[in-house]
Design an enzyme around this catalytic site. Sequence first.
Site, mmCIF file in Angstrom:
data_model
loop_
_atom_site.group_PDB
_atom_site.id
_atom_site.type_symbol
_atom_site.label_atom_id
_atom_site.label_comp_id
_atom_site.label_asym_id
_atom_site.label_seq_id
_atom_site.Cartn_x
_atom_site.Cartn_y
_atom_site.Cartn_z
ATOM 1 N N GLY A 52 -2.290 3.124 -0.365
ATOM 2 C CA GLY A 52 -3.316 2.115 -0.574
ATOM 3 C C GLY A 52 -3.735 1.478 0.742
ATOM 4 O O GLY A 52 -2.888 1.074 1.539
ATOM 5 N N GLY A 60 0.793 -1.221 0.000
ATOM 6 C CA GLY A 60 0.000 0.000 0.000
ATOM 7 C C GLY A 60 0.827 1.272 0.000
ATOM 8 O O GLY A 60 0.324 2.340 -0.318
ATOM 9 N N THR A 115 -5.811 -3.263 6.230
ATOM 10 C CA THR A 115 -4.444 -3.473 5.763
ATOM 11 C C THR A 115 -3.983 -2.227 5.019
ATOM 12 O O THR A 115 -4.798 -1.436 4.542
ATOM 13 C CB THR A 115 -4.329 -4.673 4.799
ATOM 14 O OG1 THR A 115 -4.996 -4.359 3.573
ATOM 15 C CG2 THR A 115 -4.900 -5.937 5.398
ATOM 16 N N CYS A 116 -2.688 -2.094 4.902
ATOM 17 C CA CYS A 116 -2.139 -1.046 4.039
ATOM 18 C C CYS A 116 -1.671 -1.725 2.755
ATOM 19 O O CYS A 116 -0.500 -1.720 2.407
ATOM 20 C CB CYS A 116 -1.037 -0.260 4.730
ATOM 21 S SG CYS A 116 0.279 -1.254 5.410
ATOM 22 N N SER A 117 -2.626 -2.336 2.082
ATOM 23 C CA SER A 117 -2.363 -3.069 0.850
ATOM 24 C C SER A 117 -3.562 -2.926 -0.073
ATOM 25 O O SER A 117 -4.673 -2.655 0.377
ATOM 26 C CB SER A 117 -2.129 -4.548 1.168
ATOM 27 O OG SER A 117 -1.938 -5.282 -0.024
#
Length: 117
Positions: free
Chosen positions: A108, A3, A49-51
């Site tokens: 992201g 992300g 999540t940071c994805s």
Amino acid sequence: SLGVLRRRPSQRWSLKETYVLQQLPLLQLKILQRASQHVHSGGSLLYATCSIISQENEQVVDHFITQQNNNNNLHHWEPWSIPNDDINPQNLRPHCRTLLPHIHDTDGFFMARWKRK
């Protein structure tokens, strides 16, 4: 995680594909399952999540729901809708949201939320 590629493009080469696509989602699912055991009636559960890749996001959510259903626990969880941002009005998972760098001018992120009945 992936992300933050907008700010750290070199991270793309430092992460192993098997780790990101196989091992990390399994770990995230275990964390989500464990956290869900500590939510009391009326409480909320947020998975974030940071994805932006589906293996870490929607697929983990789908596995969680499948496992809850298989364990006859799905009746405990109610998807808690996140207000729509008009980016994806046909969202099939209204309790999930993905923030994209090129649209939301941020790193992201993904989030899903439920309320415990």
